[in-house]
Write a protein that holds these residues in place. Structure first.
Motif, PDB file in Angstrom:
ATOM      1  N   LYS A 366      23.171  25.838  16.993  1.00 56.70           N
ATOM      2  CA  LYS A 366      23.925  25.372  15.739  1.00 56.70           C
ATOM      3  C   LYS A 366      24.653  23.912  15.755  1.00 56.70           C
ATOM      4  O   LYS A 366      25.102  23.759  16.586  1.00 56.70           O
ATOM      5  N   ASP A 367      24.697  23.583  14.444  1.00 52.92           N
ATOM      6  CA  ASP A 367      25.787  22.649  14.351  1.00 52.92           C
ATOM      7  C   ASP A 367      26.419  23.000  13.051  1.00 52.92           C
ATOM      8  O   ASP A 367      26.170  23.077  11.835  1.00 52.92           O
ATOM      9  N   MET A 368      27.687  23.843  13.210  1.00 51.56           N
ATOM     10  CA  MET A 368      28.373  24.593  11.966  1.00 51.56           C
ATOM     11  C   MET A 368      29.014  23.570  11.073  1.00 51.56           C
ATOM     12  O   MET A 368      29.403  24.018   9.950  1.00 51.56           O
ATOM     13  N   ALA A 369      29.044  22.229  11.391  1.00 43.94           N
ATOM     14  CA  ALA A 369      29.579  21.409  10.484  1.00 43.94           C
ATOM     15  C   ALA A 369      28.874  21.064   9.318  1.00 43.94           C
ATOM     16  O   ALA A 369      29.250  20.664   8.099  1.00 43.94           O
ATOM     17  N   PHE A 370      27.242  21.362   9.606  1.00 46.03           N
ATOM     18  CA  PHE A 370      26.648  21.314   8.382  1.00 46.03           C
ATOM     19  C   PHE A 370      25.898  22.485   8.252  1.00 46.03           C
ATOM     20  O   PHE A 370      24.850  22.601   7.565  1.00 46.03           O
ATOM     21  N   TYR A 371      26.247  23.419   8.798  1.00 42.65           N
ATOM     22  CA  TYR A 371      25.665  24.834   8.595  1.00 42.65           C
ATOM     23  C   TYR A 371      24.321  24.873   9.078  1.00 42.65           C
ATOM     24  O   TYR A 371      23.230  25.594   8.198  1.00 42.65           O
TER      25      TYR A 371
END
Length: 412
Positions: A366-371
């Motif tokens: 994941k990259d939760m900064a951009f969901y």
């Protein structure tokens, strides 16, 4: 007493070389080639492929081991490792290219469905034929006949030609004959997998009984639980080479460990990540056991900058029921990952609660900064091996998927 001695055994096959139906045809074809003549068996318009150079492959390479009387030896390895070739050489079905084999005693082998049966003969006639091949007298076979029929559970079909048998009926009768006609050495290949579960259990029990009678068993199987249960000694074949020989639990643990890492060591890509490997391993054992401390690590390279890295790992049953879910963000936050940076993320499980069996790992990066949530497009498998919990009783699906540390109590 040593009953099987294998010394520097090798077997080579030639790929692409097409032989004739009989030895005479092969000799006539070879003689014509030596004299510069055309293939005498070639049909009009047919391409002659008999002289085509083929690639050589070693099915077995410099294999050496001994088996003592009364030992039950499990032979394990991946498909194509040379297990069946080894049993065929021991059974004298095929000859080795190099090395030699010494065998003391009568051998009964169950290598393929219908091996040793004449399709035109009835089940009854094939019992007597197999007994005669083993060197038994008619009176000896008579004494065992009813026992064989009872074990095979196909009494109604004993006077039917075996060419009309199903594969399951073939296996039932073939195993009953091989196990009951008192060979000193019994060789059994994976053919038992054809039978139903109840009959497989019955066969495994019979092999254990044969071993307790002081006879020798060589058992090839991919069923590690069965191998552990009936074998005392194990041999791993890897690409035709005997890589390990020793006590069965240690051998099976080594095999499962090597299988896990080789299967899960593959580069896989998502839009933002290149996954180099996924590793699940026990801190205390070569193979994973219930209640072990276990780590699951994902090694990857970022294809783009990952501002808020995340990881989700799901542990599933083989029919994809979700048993456990672990989300990295619930436990820790790490710095952004730059493009091309190598990274490892994972979990340390202090006390793995799942019971023996096969399981699947599902991974999302994941990259939760951009969901952004990306599924790694491969399921990774691992196995929890038999563990002496609950008083050492064998655990099956009746107990579910999870083990618990419990203490029984009572009051009167």
């Amino acid at each position: 007493m040593t009953v099987i001695s294998v010394e520097h055994l090798s077997k080579q096959y030639r790929l692409g070389q097409i032989g004739g139906r009989t030895l005479t045809e092969d000799l006539n074809r070879w003689w014509a080639r030596v004299r510069g003549k055309p293939n005498p068996y070639l049909k009009i318009g047919q391409e002659d492929r008999s002289n085509r150079e083929g690639e050589y492959i070693w099915a077995l390479r410099d294999v050496s081991f001994t088996v003592e009387q009364g030992e039950v030896v499990g032979i394990i390895g991946r498909n194509g490792a040379g297990k069946s070739t080894l049993l065929k050489i021991l059974s004298r079905i095929t000859a080795p290219t190099e090395g030699r084999v010494k065998v003391k005693g009568r051998i009964a082998s169950l290598l393929e469905v219908g091996t040793g049966f004449h399709p035109e003969l009835t089940g009854r006639e094939n019992i007597y034929l197999n007994g005669a091949i083993l060197g038994m007298k008619t009176t000896e076979i008579d004494r065992k006949f009813d026992e064989i029929v009872d074990f095979a559970e196909i009494e109604r079909f004993m006077d039917t030609p075996v060419k009309r048998y199903s594969s399951g009926m073939y296996v039932r009768l073939a195993f009953a004959v091989a196990a009951h006609l008192e060979p000193e050495i019994l060789l059994v290949d994976e053919v038992l997998a054809v039978g139903d579960a109840e009959f497989q259990k019955k066969c495994l029990g019979k092999m254990g009984e044969v071993a307790r009678e002081g006879r020798t068993v060589l058992f090839v199987s991919h069923n590690m639980a069965a191998v552990r249960n009936i074998c005392k000694k194990g041999l791993i074949l890897e690409k035709g080479v005997a890589s390990s020989l020793g006590e069965i639990n240690s051998i099976v643990d080594n095999y499962l460990s090597s299988l896990l890492y080789s299967e899960n060591d593959e580069t896989i890509e998502t839009d933002s990540f290149i996954v180099n490997s996924v590793q699940i391993k026990s801190k205390t054992n070569l193979a994973i056991k219930t209640f072990d401390e276990v780590t699951i690590d994902v090694h990857f390279v970022a294809k783009t900058k990952i501002h808020d890295p995340g990881l989700y790992i799901g542990i599933l049953s083989t029919d994809h029921q979700r048993l456990i879910g672990l989300d990295f963000k619930d436990h820790k936050t790490i710095e952004p990952i730059d493009v091309g940076q190598v990274c490892q993320m994972g979990f340390r499980i202090f006390d793995l609660p799942i019971l023996p069996g096969k399981y699947v790992i599902e991974i999302y990066l994941k990259d939760m900064a951009f969901y952004k949530i990306e599924l790694v497009p491969k399921s990774f498998t691992f196995e929890v091996v038999e563990t002496p919990i609950y008083g050492g009783r064998k655990i099956d699906r009746w107990y579910g998927y999870f083990g618990l540390h419990v203490e029984a109590n009572s009051k009167r």
